[in-house]
Scaffold this active site. Structure first.
Site, mmCIF file in Angstrom:
data_model
loop_
_atom_site.group_PDB
_atom_site.id
_atom_site.type_symbol
_atom_site.label_atom_id
_atom_site.label_comp_id
_atom_site.label_asym_id
_atom_site.label_seq_id
_atom_site.Cartn_x
_atom_site.Cartn_y
_atom_site.Cartn_z
ATOM 1 N N GLU A 238 -23.531 19.419 -4.782
ATOM 2 C CA GLU A 238 -24.295 18.979 -3.618
ATOM 3 C C GLU A 238 -25.572 18.291 -4.086
ATOM 4 O O GLU A 238 -26.560 18.961 -4.393
ATOM 5 C CB GLU A 238 -24.667 20.178 -2.744
ATOM 6 C CG GLU A 238 -23.479 20.947 -2.213
ATOM 7 C CD GLU A 238 -23.837 21.699 -0.931
ATOM 8 O OE1 GLU A 238 -23.176 21.432 0.072
ATOM 9 O OE2 GLU A 238 -24.777 22.515 -0.935
ATOM 10 N N GLU B 186 -30.928 25.051 -1.159
ATOM 11 C CA GLU B 186 -32.006 25.557 -0.293
ATOM 12 C C GLU B 186 -32.520 26.905 -0.790
ATOM 13 O O GLU B 186 -33.693 27.225 -0.639
ATOM 14 C CB GLU B 186 -31.510 25.635 1.158
ATOM 15 C CG GLU B 186 -31.427 24.240 1.778
ATOM 16 C CD GLU B 186 -30.338 24.053 2.812
ATOM 17 O OE1 GLU B 186 -29.837 25.058 3.362
ATOM 18 O OE2 GLU B 186 -29.972 22.887 3.062
ATOM 19 N N GLY C 36 -22.349 21.150 5.960
ATOM 20 C CA GLY C 36 -23.435 21.801 6.684
ATOM 21 C C GLY C 36 -23.392 21.421 8.159
ATOM 22 O O GLY C 36 -22.576 21.938 8.932
ATOM 23 N N GLY C 37 -24.240 20.482 8.546
ATOM 24 C CA GLY C 37 -24.412 20.097 9.957
ATOM 25 C C GLY C 37 -23.123 19.902 10.739
ATOM 26 O O GLY C 37 -22.965 20.445 11.836
ATOM 27 N N ASN D 263 -20.822 25.669 5.852
ATOM 28 C CA ASN D 263 -22.016 26.475 5.601
ATOM 29 C C ASN D 263 -22.905 26.325 6.830
ATOM 30 O O ASN D 263 -23.488 25.266 7.036
ATOM 31 C CB ASN D 263 -22.722 25.966 4.330
ATOM 32 C CG ASN D 263 -24.078 26.639 4.127
ATOM 33 O OD1 ASN D 263 -24.400 27.617 4.795
ATOM 34 N ND2 ASN D 263 -24.869 26.101 3.212
ATOM 35 N N TRP D 264 -22.987 27.378 7.607
ATOM 36 C CA TRP D 264 -23.737 27.289 8.861
ATOM 37 C C TRP D 264 -25.245 27.469 8.698
ATOM 38 O O TRP D 264 -25.979 27.367 9.663
ATOM 39 C CB TRP D 264 -23.194 28.325 9.851
ATOM 40 C CG TRP D 264 -21.889 27.920 10.465
ATOM 41 C CD1 TRP D 264 -21.226 26.730 10.276
ATOM 42 C CD2 TRP D 264 -21.093 28.677 11.381
ATOM 43 N NE1 TRP D 264 -20.067 26.709 11.015
ATOM 44 C CE2 TRP D 264 -19.961 27.903 11.708
ATOM 45 C CE3 TRP D 264 -21.222 29.943 11.956
ATOM 46 C CZ2 TRP D 264 -18.977 28.348 12.587
ATOM 47 C CZ3 TRP D 264 -20.233 30.390 12.835
ATOM 48 C CH2 TRP D 264 -19.132 29.593 13.139
#
Ligand code: 13P
Length: 250
Positions: free
Chosen positions: A167, A97, A234-235, A9-10
């Site tokens: 998550e 988010e 993510g990161g 997930n960018w």
């Protein structure tokens, strides 16, 4: 046997040129990988560039959100049909988010899942508790509500492709990974919820990904757990080398 899925997930990173550049560097690193699925979810603006760069490979394209209407006067929204036409196979729905900053609630998650499935997209439904909720002992009740309301009024036959991502919000972008035991406990609980709601077949086949500070260093330990079927990263998915190492977890 559930086929592992490693998904990136960018979030709001990478222009389309940067995204295409990533793919060019990433593909050779995962060239031999055939026993697991890979997904990349760039920003909307990079979907078509990434679709073009991934053409002819088995790496799947995903979007990070979707609206539930097919078309109409909904400024700023993107429909499932548009995502499918742009080459998407997956769509992330209900990321924490979006729940935190963009008023996503279980009801909108439910509508988005329905719309995504109707367009043939694989929904990746995200659930997870906040730090405060975990400390208050509410982890399971939060997961129970998010899963039940997110999947409200579906029947098992509609959800064959569903992917769930657990998550824990306190582990996202913080470097604080849930321990493999903590994550497994939540995954097993989610699978038991699916069993109760939709029966043993779906509970046995649904893939449940873990997300929250997954790195090359901790991926194998997490993936070794019985109910963890992959990762939503993510990161570490922004870097071709790090992401390829996670994809190739042992
Ligand atoms: P990080 O891997 O950066 O913690 O992000 C996890 C996530 O939110 C993936 O959707």
């Amino acid at each position: 046997m559930r086929r592992p899925l490693i998904a990136g997930n960018w979030k709001m990173y990478k222009t389309s040129a940067e995204a295409a550049d990533f793919v060019k560097n990433f593909l050779p690193l995962v060239a031999g990988v055939a026993d697991r699925d890979i997904m990349i979810a760039p920003a909307f603006t990079a979907l078509e560039a990434v679709a073009a760069a991934l053409k002819g490979t088995s790496v799947g394209l995903g979007a990070q959100d979707v609206f539930w209407e097919a078309e109409g006067a909904f400024t700023g929204q993107v429909s499932p049909k548009m995502l499918a036409a742009a080459g998407c196979r997956y769509v992330i729905i209900g990321h924490s988010e979006r729940r935190q900053f963009f008023a996503e609630i279980d009801d909108t998650v439910n509508r988005k899942i329905r719309a995504a499935l109707k367009s043939g997209l694989i929904p990746v439904m995200c659930v997870g508790e906040s730090e405060k909720q975990r400390e208050a002992g509410q982890t399971f009740s939060i997961l129970d509500k998010q899963v039940k309301d997110g999947l409200k009024s579906f029947v098992a036959a509609e959800l064959g492709s569903l992917v769930i991502a657990y998550e824990p919000v306190w582990a996202i972008g913080t470097g604080k990974t849930a321990t493999a035991t903590q994550a497994e406990e939540a995954h097993a609980f989610i699978r038991s919820l699916i069993n109760g709601l939709f029966g043993a077949d779906l509970a046995g086949s649904v893939r449940i990904l873990y997300g929250g500070s997954v790195k090359p260093e901790n991926a194998s330990e997490l993936m070794a757990m019985a109910d963890i079927d992959g990762a939503l990263v993510g990161g570490a998915s922004l870097n071709p080398d790090a992401f390829s190492k996670i994809v190739k977890f042992k």
